[in-house]
Scaffold this motif. Sequence first.
Motif, PDB file in Angstrom:
ATOM      1  N   TRP A 278      30.842  39.599   7.512  1.00 19.19           N
ATOM      2  CA  TRP A 278      30.788  38.186   7.890  1.00 19.19           C
ATOM      3  C   TRP A 278      29.415  37.586   7.594  1.00 19.19           C
ATOM      4  N   VAL A 279      28.355  38.336   7.849  1.00 24.73           N
ATOM      5  CA  VAL A 279      27.008  37.831   7.567  1.00 24.73           C
ATOM      6  C   VAL A 279      26.842  37.605   6.063  1.00 24.73           C
ATOM      7  N   LEU A 280      27.307  38.541   5.242  1.00 23.48           N
ATOM      8  CA  LEU A 280      27.213  38.378   3.791  1.00 23.48           C
ATOM      9  C   LEU A 280      28.034  37.188   3.301  1.00 23.48           C
ATOM     10  N   ILE A 281      29.211  36.993   3.870  1.00 25.06           N
ATOM     11  CA  ILE A 281      30.034  35.842   3.486  1.00 25.06           C
ATOM     12  C   ILE A 281      29.325  34.541   3.842  1.00 25.06           C
ATOM     13  N   LEU A 282      28.746  34.470   5.037  1.00 26.61           N
ATOM     14  CA  LEU A 282      28.046  33.249   5.440  1.00 26.61           C
ATOM     15  C   LEU A 282      26.809  33.005   4.580  1.00 26.61           C
ATOM     16  N   ILE A 283      26.071  34.059   4.251  1.00 22.65           N
ATOM     17  CA  ILE A 283      24.908  33.899   3.367  1.00 22.65           C
ATOM     18  C   ILE A 283      25.354  33.445   1.976  1.00 22.65           C
ATOM     19  N   GLY A 284      26.433  34.029   1.471  1.00 29.30           N
ATOM     20  CA  GLY A 284      26.957  33.625   0.164  1.00 29.30           C
ATOM     21  C   GLY A 284      27.410  32.178   0.159  1.00 29.30           C
ATOM     22  N   LEU A 285      28.081  31.744   1.214  1.00 29.95           N
ATOM     23  CA  LEU A 285      28.495  30.339   1.297  1.00 29.95           C
ATOM     24  C   LEU A 285      27.298  29.411   1.386  1.00 29.95           C
ATOM     25  N   ALA A 286      26.268  29.811   2.116  1.00 28.09           N
ATOM     26  CA  ALA A 286      25.068  28.974   2.221  1.00 28.09           C
ATOM     27  C   ALA A 286      24.368  28.869   0.876  1.00 28.09           C
ATOM     28  N   ILE A 287      24.278  29.960   0.145  1.00 27.01           N
ATOM     29  CA  ILE A 287      23.651  29.925  -1.185  1.00 27.01           C
ATOM     30  C   ILE A 287      24.485  29.082  -2.139  1.00 27.01           C
ATOM     31  N   PHE A 288      25.804  29.241  -2.082  1.00 27.92           N
ATOM     32  CA  PHE A 288      26.685  28.458  -2.956  1.00 27.92           C
ATOM     33  C   PHE A 288      26.556  26.977  -2.658  1.00 27.92           C
TER      34      PHE A 288
END
Length: 122
Positions: free
Chosen positions: A104-114
């Motif tokens: 979940w943390v990686l998904i949220l970081i990926g969405l923030a970067i995107f």
Amino acid sequence: MSNQPPPWPGPQRPTYYQPSAYQPYPGPGAQQYYYGVADQPKPLSIASLVCGLASVIMGWLLVPQVAAIITGHLGLKREPAGRGLSIAGLVMGYLFLLGYGALWVLILIGLAIFRAETYYSA
């Protein structure tokens, strides 16, 4: 002459049933043998294990892991007979909480970067 048997020379008369090595069963009227005691109920320990197993499939919700951890700790305190089940539920709960939490943390970081890249690229 009387038909009475002579008195027994010892302090007790022998009983009619004498158990021997070839007859290990108790005689009539004797107390029965019990092979163990009844199992103690362990619902919290079983619930911890089931929630730990459910977290394999439904772990992305993070609810089964939390339930496995809570019931596992309660089972360790209240049910000493279900110690192994509680520990298994706790291990799975913590491992899958760590794994799916990191996902979940990686998904949220990926969405923030995107989102940041699409915001600044325009």
